[in-house]
Design a protein around this motif. Structure first.
Motif, PDB file in Angstrom:
ATOM      1  N   GLY A  87       0.784  -1.228   0.000  1.00 39.64           N
ATOM      2  CA  GLY A  87       0.000   0.000   0.000  1.00 39.64           C
ATOM      3  C   GLY A  87       0.808   1.266   0.000  1.00 39.64           C
ATOM      4  O   GLY A  87       0.247   2.361  -0.096  1.00 39.64           O
ATOM      5  N   ASN A  88       2.136   1.176   0.066  1.00 39.57           N
ATOM      6  CA  ASN A  88       2.968   2.380   0.130  1.00 39.57           C
ATOM      7  C   ASN A  88       3.419   2.872  -1.240  1.00 39.57           C
ATOM      8  O   ASN A  88       4.129   3.862  -1.337  1.00 39.57           O
ATOM      9  CB  ASN A  88       4.200   2.137   1.005  1.00 39.57           C
ATOM     10  CG  ASN A  88       3.839   2.026   2.483  1.00 39.57           C
ATOM     11  OD1 ASN A  88       2.773   2.469   2.888  1.00 39.57           O
ATOM     12  ND2 ASN A  88       4.712   1.432   3.263  1.00 39.57           N
ATOM     13  N   GLY A  89       3.051   2.152  -2.311  1.00 38.74           N
ATOM     14  CA  GLY A  89       3.410   2.577  -3.655  1.00 38.74           C
ATOM     15  C   GLY A  89       2.361   3.481  -4.270  1.00 38.74           C
ATOM     16  O   GLY A  89       1.430   3.946  -3.612  1.00 38.74           O
ATOM     17  N   ALA A  96      -4.779  -2.526   0.397  1.00 40.81           N
ATOM     18  CA  ALA A  96      -3.903  -1.623   1.141  1.00 40.81           C
ATOM     19  C   ALA A  96      -3.575  -0.418   0.279  1.00 40.81           C
ATOM     20  O   ALA A  96      -3.166  -0.561  -0.870  1.00 40.81           O
ATOM     21  CB  ALA A  96      -2.620  -2.344   1.557  1.00 40.81           C
ATOM     22  N   LYS A  97      -3.756   0.783   0.816  1.00 39.32           N
ATOM     23  CA  LYS A  97      -3.475   2.009   0.048  1.00 39.32           C
ATOM     24  C   LYS A  97      -3.205   3.150   1.004  1.00 39.32           C
ATOM     25  O   LYS A  97      -3.851   3.277   2.034  1.00 39.32           O
ATOM     26  CB  LYS A  97      -4.682   2.374  -0.852  1.00 39.32           C
ATOM     27  CG  LYS A  97      -4.399   3.536  -1.790  1.00 39.32           C
ATOM     28  CD  LYS A  97      -3.423   3.114  -2.865  1.00 39.32           C
ATOM     29  CE  LYS A  97      -3.109   4.246  -3.826  1.00 39.32           C
ATOM     30  NZ  LYS A  97      -2.296   5.313  -3.232  1.00 39.32           N
ATOM     31  N   GLN A  98      -2.219   3.984   0.643  1.00 41.76           N
ATOM     32  CA  GLN A  98      -1.927   5.153   1.467  1.00 41.76           C
ATOM     33  C   GLN A  98      -3.047   6.175   1.347  1.00 41.76           C
ATOM     34  O   GLN A  98      -3.631   6.372   0.285  1.00 41.76           O
ATOM     35  CB  GLN A  98      -0.602   5.792   1.053  1.00 41.76           C
ATOM     36  CG  GLN A  98       0.619   5.135   1.662  1.00 41.76           C
ATOM     37  CD  GLN A  98       1.858   6.003   1.544  1.00 41.76           C
ATOM     38  OE1 GLN A  98       1.902   6.938   0.755  1.00 41.76           O
ATOM     39  NE2 GLN A  98       2.866   5.675   2.327  1.00 41.76           N
ATOM     40  N   ASP A  99      -3.318   6.868   2.472  1.00 42.73           N
ATOM     41  CA  ASP A  99      -4.376   7.869   2.508  1.00 42.73           C
ATOM     42  C   ASP A  99      -3.866   9.055   3.314  1.00 42.73           C
ATOM     43  O   ASP A  99      -3.179   8.871   4.327  1.00 42.73           O
ATOM     44  CB  ASP A  99      -5.634   7.277   3.153  1.00 42.73           C
ATOM     45  CG  ASP A  99      -6.769   8.281   3.218  1.00 42.73           C
ATOM     46  OD1 ASP A  99      -6.958   9.014   2.236  1.00 42.73           O
ATOM     47  OD2 ASP A  99      -7.461   8.332   4.258  1.00 42.73           O
ATOM     48  N   THR A 128      -1.272   4.226   6.003  1.00 48.53           N
ATOM     49  CA  THR A 128      -1.751   3.151   5.140  1.00 48.53           C
ATOM     50  C   THR A 128      -3.058   2.604   5.697  1.00 48.53           C
ATOM     51  O   THR A 128      -3.142   2.232   6.872  1.00 48.53           O
ATOM     52  CB  THR A 128      -0.708   2.023   5.053  1.00 48.53           C
ATOM     53  OG1 THR A 128       0.518   2.556   4.544  1.00 48.53           O
ATOM     54  CG2 THR A 128      -1.192   0.924   4.122  1.00 48.53           C
ATOM     55  N   ARG A 129      -4.065   2.579   4.861  1.00 45.09           N
ATOM     56  CA  ARG A 129      -5.378   2.073   5.268  1.00 45.09           C
ATOM     57  C   ARG A 129      -5.579   0.683   4.666  1.00 45.09           C
ATOM     58  O   ARG A 129      -5.237   0.439   3.501  1.00 45.09           O
ATOM     59  CB  ARG A 129      -6.496   3.007   4.787  1.00 45.09           C
ATOM     60  CG  ARG A 129      -6.485   4.362   5.455  1.00 45.09           C
ATOM     61  CD  ARG A 129      -7.521   5.286   4.839  1.00 45.09           C
ATOM     62  NE  ARG A 129      -8.872   4.765   4.945  1.00 45.09           N
ATOM     63  CZ  ARG A 129      -9.690   5.014   5.965  1.00 45.09           C
ATOM     64  NH1 ARG A 129      -9.289   5.781   6.969  1.00 45.09           N
ATOM     65  NH2 ARG A 129     -10.913   4.529   5.991  1.00 45.09           N
ATOM     66  N   TYR A 130      -6.174  -0.191   5.447  1.00 40.81           N
ATOM     67  CA  TYR A 130      -6.495  -1.543   5.003  1.00 40.81           C
ATOM     68  C   TYR A 130      -8.013  -1.665   4.910  1.00 40.81           C
ATOM     69  O   TYR A 130      -8.712  -1.721   5.928  1.00 40.81           O
ATOM     70  CB  TYR A 130      -5.932  -2.584   5.972  1.00 40.81           C
ATOM     71  CG  TYR A 130      -4.436  -2.478   6.190  1.00 40.81           C
ATOM     72  CD1 TYR A 130      -3.557  -2.708   5.135  1.00 40.81           C
ATOM     73  CD2 TYR A 130      -3.903  -2.127   7.425  1.00 40.81           C
ATOM     74  CE1 TYR A 130      -2.188  -2.591   5.305  1.00 40.81           C
ATOM     75  CE2 TYR A 130      -2.531  -2.014   7.609  1.00 40.81           C
ATOM     76  CZ  TYR A 130      -1.681  -2.239   6.552  1.00 40.81           C
ATOM     77  OH  TYR A 130      -0.330  -2.126   6.725  1.00 40.81           O
ATOM     78  N   GLY A 131      -8.523  -1.648   3.691  1.00 41.31           N
ATOM     79  CA  GLY A 131      -9.961  -1.756   3.463  1.00 41.31           C
ATOM     80  C   GLY A 131     -10.367  -3.189   3.179  1.00 41.31           C
ATOM     81  O   GLY A 131      -9.738  -3.873   2.371  1.00 41.31           O
TER      82      GLY A 131
END
Length: 609
Positions: free
Chosen positions: A448-450, A569-572, A580-583
Motif C-alpha cells: 500500500g505504500n506505492g 492496502a493504500k496510502q491515505d 496506510t489504510r487496510y480496506g
C-alpha cells in the motif's frame, strides 16, 4: 547502405541557413540515447536526449515525448539511422538544440558512420532569431498548413489583420514553434494551437487585492500547454477564443507551471499579456483534433487518488442539478452522471458549476471526457476539474464502437461499481487461501505504500470494534447510499433532491484485528457490518438507541470472531497525515471442511516432502 545527409548538422547550427531545410527530410544517425528524467506534473512522461550525426558533425537533440515508444520498443538504439520527418531547432542557453517531432527508422547499424565532430556556436548566434520550424509531414500523416516565412517584427501581423485574406496575408509572421519546444528562453515565438478547454471567467480576492482571470488549454501535434490571463487582459481576450478553434498565439510570456493549478504534463505555462496577439487560423482542416488517452472504467482501480484520466463512456443516467455550499461558503451547482462502458463497470461522474447547469444530454449519448479527476469516496469516482473538457458523440472509432455495443448489448446489461467492500457471496476481489499473508508480512512488505493499491488475503481475529459511530443515515433510494440530513421536512438527500420520512442506515466499520504475528486496523462498510452482526444496520441502530446493555452485548459478541479477509492496502492522507489504510474487500467465515481439504492438499504437495 543508407547515406547520411552531409552537412545538415552544420546548416542547422547556422540560423541564416536553417530556412533552406524547411522542405527537406534529412537522414542522420543517432549516436546515443539518454533518459533525462520525466516531465513535471501529476502524469509525468519520460524525456530522452539524443545525439544526431550527419557523419561530419553531431548535434544535441531532444526526442518529442510522442516518440518515446520508439525507444521503449527498441526501435531507436545506438547508431540507428533514421529520416527526420519533422523537427524544430531552437536556441536554448546560447546552444543550438534540435527537437525531433517525427521520424522514420530506416536501419539499425552496428557501427558509427564517419568521424563526426562537435559544432561551435558562431558569434552572434545567441542574438539571432531563436528558431525555424520544419513542418514537412511524416509518411501517412495529413499535410499541415505550410509555415509562413519569417520577417522582421515590424511586419508581424496584428490580431485579425489577415482574417479572410488567406495565408498570403500572414507572410509576415515568425515561424511556428511547436508547443513541445516552448521554454522561458525564447522570446520571439508564435504557436499554432487548438483551444481544447476554456474556463469560465473567475474572480479572485486576497490580501493583495482582487481581480479576474481565465485559463485556456492550447494543443498542437506535439503537446499541450496551459495559458492564463488576468484582469484587463482577461476581459480583452476572453471573447477572442472559442473551444475547438485553432489560433495563432504570439507575444506572450512562458513561465514555469504552477503545478497546483494544472494537470497537464508540461513543465511550463503561458502568461497572456497586454500585447499578446491572438488570431484565428482560418485554414485548420488538417490540424489535429483533441488527443485522448482513454482508460477503461474497469481499470480505474489501478489509478491513484487525485490523478487525472481520459474516458469514453455512455451516459446511462443523468441526475438533477442540485445546489451545494462549498467550504468557502459559496453556493454552486453540481450534477451527477452514471457512465458505463464495455468493461462492465459503472462509475459516478460529477459535474460542477455552469457545466452542471448547462448539461442537457439525456438521450444516453457517447461522451469523451478529457482530464477527469479520480476520487475514491465509496470506491472509485470521477469529477470534472477546471481544465477538464468533453465531446458529445465524437466522430472517432472508439465512439462508433461503443455506440454499437451499447445499442445491441449494453443497454440491457448489468454493471458493476467500484466499491470499497464486497460481500462473502461474490465480488471482484477473491480470497486466496494459498497466498495468505500474516499481518507482520503485510507491514514488512510495505503493501500500500506505492503509487497503486496492493491486495492481500489474511486470516485474523476481531479484537476491538469502535462502537461509538457504527453506522450513518443513508438515502433509501436504490443505488444512492448518500448521507442524508435531518431537516424540518424529513431526511433530505442532496443527490436525489428528495426528502424521506426516515433514512436507511448503513454500516461504517473500524476495527482492530490480530493474528499470531501482530495487529492492524481494518475498515469497511455495509457488507462488512452485516457479516459481523448478521443483521441490517437499521436494527442495530434501533437497539443502540433503546437499550445500551443489549447493544454492548452485540458488540462484545463480535469480538473474538475469526474470519478470512481479502483486503486492499493504500496510502491515505487526512489532515496532512499520511497513513496506510487496510480496506476489507471481502469477508468470509471459516469453513472448516474447506480448511481441512486445503491442509490435506498441502501435506501432499512438494512443500511437505
Amino acid at each position: 547502405m543508407v547515406q547520411l545527409t552531409a552537412g545538415v548538422c552544420s546548416r542547422l547550427n547556422e540560423p541564416e541557413h536553417a530556412e533552406d531545410l524547411l522542405s527537406s527530410t534529412p537522414i542522420v544517425q543517432i549516436l546515443s540515447v539518454k533518459r533525462v528524467g520525466p516531465t513535471a506534473g501529476p502524469n509525468p512522461v519520460d524525456r530522452y536526449r539524443i545525439i544526431v550525426s550527419d557523419g561530419e558533425h553531431f548535434l544535441q537533440s531532444m526526442l518529442a515525448t510522442q516518440l518515446n515508444h520508439l525507444v521503449d520498443e527498441g526501435q531507436i538504439i545506438k547508431n540507428t539511422i533514421c529520416r527526420l520527418d519533422k523537427f524544430t531547432c531552437n536556441m536554448v542557453q546560447d546552444k543550438r538544440l534540435l527537437i525531433v517531432l517525427n521520424m522514420t527508422v530506416l536501419e539499425q547499424s552496428a557501427m558509427k558512420m564517419g568521424s563526426p565532430q562537435g559544432l561551435q556556436i558562431a558569434p552572434g548566434d545567441a542574438a539571432a532569431t531563436p528558431s525555424t520550424a520544419h513542418h514537412t509531414p511524416a509518411v501517412n500523416q495529413p499535410t499541415p498548413v505550410v509555415n509562413p516565412t519569417r520577417a522582421s517584427s515590424s511586419t508581424t501581423t496584428t490580431p485579425g489583420a489577415g482574417a479572410g485574406r488567406g495565408q498570403g496575408a500572414r507572410s509576415g509572421r515568425a515561424a511556428i514553434f511547436p508547443i513541445e519546444g516552448l521554454s522561458p528562453y525564447q522570446n520571439n515565438w508564435t504557436i499554432r494551437a487548438r483551444v481544447t478547454n476554456k474556463s469560465d471567467m473567475k474572480s479572485w480576492s486576497n490580501q493583495k487585492g482582487e481581480g479576474k482571470l481565465f485559463n485556456v488549454t492550447f494543443m498542437d501535434e506535439t503537446g499541450e500547454i496551459r495559458a492564463t490571463a488576468f484582469n484587463a487582459v482577461a476581459e480583452t481576450l476572453y471573447d477572442k477564443m472559442e473551444e475547438g478553434k485553432v489560433y495563432y498565439v504570439s507575444k506572450a510570456k512562458v513561465n514555469l507551471a504552477k503545478r497546483q493549478f494544472s494537470n497537464l504534463s508540461n513543465e511550463y505555462e503561458i502568461s497572456l499579456e497586454r500585447n499578446t496577439e491572438i488570431e484565428e487560423c482560418r485554414d485548420a482542416g488538417s490540424f489535429p483534433a483533441i488527443r485522448y488517452n482513454f482508460v477503461d472504467l474497469g481499470k480505474l482501480q489501478d489509478l491513484t487518488k487525485e490523478s487525472f484520466c481520459d474516458i469514453i463512456a455512455v451516459v446511462k443516467e443523468v441526475g438533477e442539478a442540485t445546489e451545494f455550499t462549498s467550504k468557502f461558503n459559496k453556493t454552486s451547482l453540481k450534477r451527477e452522471l452514471t457512465v458505463v462502458d464495455q468493461s462492465g463497470y459503472s462509475v459516478r461522474l460529477t459535474l460542477w458549476g455552469k457545466t452542471a447547469e448547462k448539461w442537457n444530454h439525456t438521450d444516453q449519448p457517447i461522451v469523451a471526457f478529457k482530464g477527469l479527476k479520480v476520487g475514491d469516496f465509496g470506491g472509485r469516482t470521477l469529477s470534472m476539474a477546471g481544465s477538464s473538457s468533453y465531446e458529445v458523440n465524437p466522430d472517432i472509432p472508439e465512439s462508433h464502437g461503443l455506440r454499437g455495443w451499447f445499442d445491441s448489448v449494453g443497454s440491457a446489461a448489468s454493471f458493476q461499481s467500484h466499491t470499497n467492500t464486497f460481500s462473502g457471496s461474490g465480488g471482484a476481489v477473491n480470497f486466496n487461501r494459498a497466498a495468505m499473508l500474516s499481518i507482520e508480512e503485510v507491514k514488512t512488505k510495505d503493501l500500500g505504500n506505492g503509487d497503486k493499491a496492493d491486495f492481500f488475503s489474511t486470516r485474523a481475529t476481531v479484537m476491538h470494534l469502535k462502537s461509538d459511530n457504527i453506522a450513518y443515515p443513508a438515502c433509501p433510494n436504490t443505488g444512492c447510499s448518500k448521507k442524508v440530513f435531518d431537516q424540518h421536512d424529513g431526511w433530505r438527500c442532496e443527490k436525489c433532491d428528495r426528502s424521506f420520512e426516515k433514512p436507511e442506515y448503513r454500516y461504517i466499520i473500524s476495527m482492530a484485528v490480530s493474528d499470531y504475528s501482530g495487529q492492524a486496523w481494518f475498515q469497511g462498510f455495509n457488507d462488512l457490518g452485516e457479516a459481523l452482526f448478521k443483521r441490517p444496520a437499521n436494527e442495530v441502530v434501533a437497539i443502540k438507541d433503546s437499550d445500551d446493555a443489549r447493544y454492548n452485548k452485540l458488540v462484545e459478541e463480535v469480538n473474538g470472531q475469526q474470519f478470512n479477509f481479502a483486503c486492499r492496502a493504500k496510502q491515505d492522507t487526512y489532515n496532512e497525515t499520511t497513513r496506510t489504510r487496510y480496506g476489507v474487500q471481502k469477508i468470509l467465515p471459516l469453513d472448516y471442511a474447506e480448511e481441512s481439504r486445503h491442509l490435506v492438499e498441502l501435506l501432499s504437495s512438494p512443500w511437505a516432502q
